[in-house]
Design an enzyme around this catalytic site. Structure first.
Site, PDB file in Angstrom:
ATOM      1  CD  GLU A  32      32.677  71.508  24.896  1.00  0.00           C
ATOM      2  OE1 GLU A  32      32.162  70.487  25.387  1.00  0.00           O
ATOM      3  OE2 GLU A  32      32.064  72.273  24.142  1.00  0.00           O
ATOM      4  CE1 TYR A 115      30.495  66.963  22.183  1.00  0.00           C
ATOM      5  CE2 TYR A 115      31.575  67.505  24.266  1.00  0.00           C
ATOM      6  CZ  TYR A 115      30.668  67.815  23.267  1.00  0.00           C
ATOM      7  OH  TYR A 115      29.949  68.980  23.343  1.00  0.00           O
ATOM      8  CG  ASP A 133      25.909  66.062  22.422  1.00  0.00           C
ATOM      9  OD1 ASP A 133      25.243  65.803  21.397  1.00  0.00           O
ATOM     10  OD2 ASP A 133      25.600  66.990  23.203  1.00  0.00           O
TER      11      ASP A 133
END
Length: 286
Positions: A32, A115, A133
């Site tokens: 990520e 996020y 997102d």
């Protein structure tokens, strides 16, 4: 539409490393970080190298921060490497070397935003949380709101819009990633493939005749060529390639414009990506 997206994803979703069974929470966190503003194709080889070298938070925490910056290579935005190293140190110190599994604990890690925290909680641990997102925002804007574009981000409203769509907890992680994949492959920003979309029959934007977007336009990203980002990258490349700290003259050779070079070097020092070891001798952090 939830089941339609899940069925589509299970047939059409890309075979990416972080979606494989047994992929670790640490791998999810690393991926990520790497995927932020970086194309998938560039991330995959770097992720494999990184996890082979540092398969656990403890392995990275035991290494100098400068090694993380060096291994980051050309992924861009190298502060992410420092944050990942700081995450590893924090995870070892506060969580016995195990990536925490809830959003609040993940948010407390260095460099982890809303996020990333939710993505790790959902995709690594199966949490019943909305993940939002750019791709997901675009799918919701078109399918639910009938707008061509989602407009400026509004974290609370965007999160609630996705939360309202979540199916039952057992399948909500798959739905999250399915909507994200739909936005990445089909409901794209330019040239959306509407006839291939599994939820085209209920898409409000399609039903309305694809009206043009009339809201605020997102500002264009500044060009990389000649930017401070490019100068910072040139300086870091010198330090990454050197076996030890370098003299200022080596940095001077990396970029011809003295003003831009000085500004970039000062920024790197402030960010902790470069350290002044002694007069005119610069290196990566230890």
């Amino acid at each position: 539409m939830q089941q339609e997206i899940i069925d589509w994803y299970e047939t059409n979703g890309r075979n990416l490393p972080w979606r494989q069974p047994g992929f670790t929470p640490w791998g999810a966190l690393v991926s990520e970080f790497m995927l932020q503003q970086t194309p998938v194709a560039r991330v995959i080889p770097r992720l494999e190298e990184w996890l082979e070298r540092w398969p656990t938070p403890a392995a990275l925490a035991a290494a100098p921060a400068g090694d993380a910056v060096r291994a980051w290579a050309n992924l861009g935005y190298p502060r992410r490497a420092l944050w990942l190293h700081a995450c590893a140190v924090t995870i070892v110190r506060d969580y016995s070397g195990n990536v925490p599994n809830d959003v609040d604990a993940l948010l407390a890690l260095p460099g982890v935003g809303s996020y990333t925290a939710r993505a790790v909680a959902v995709f690594a641990f199966g949490a019943h949380e909305p993940v939002v997102d750019t791709n997901i925002r675009r799918v919701i804007a078109r399918h639910t709101l009938g707008q061509a574009e989602p407009g400026p981000p509004r974290e609370k409203a965007d999160m609630e819009a996705m939360r309202e769509l979540l199916p039952e907890p057992t399948i909500s992680p798959t739905f999250n990633i399915g909507v994200m994949e739909l936005g990445a492959l089909v409901c794209t920003a330019r040239n959306p493939q509407c006839e291939a979309c599994p939820i085209r029959a209920t898409c409000a934007w399609r039903t309305a005749g694809y009206p043009e977007y009339e809201g605020a336009v997102k500002a264009r990203q500044k060009k990389y060529e000649g930017s401070d980002r490019q100068v910072r990258g040139a300086i870091l490349a010198v330090l990454r390639d050197a076996p030890s700290a370098v003299h200022r003259s080596a940095i001077d050779d990396a970029w011809p414009d003295a003003a831009g070079r000085g500004r970039a070097l000062e920024g790197l020092l402030q960010d902790g990506l470069v350290v002044l070891e002694e007069s005119d001798i610069f290196g990566l952090p230890s």
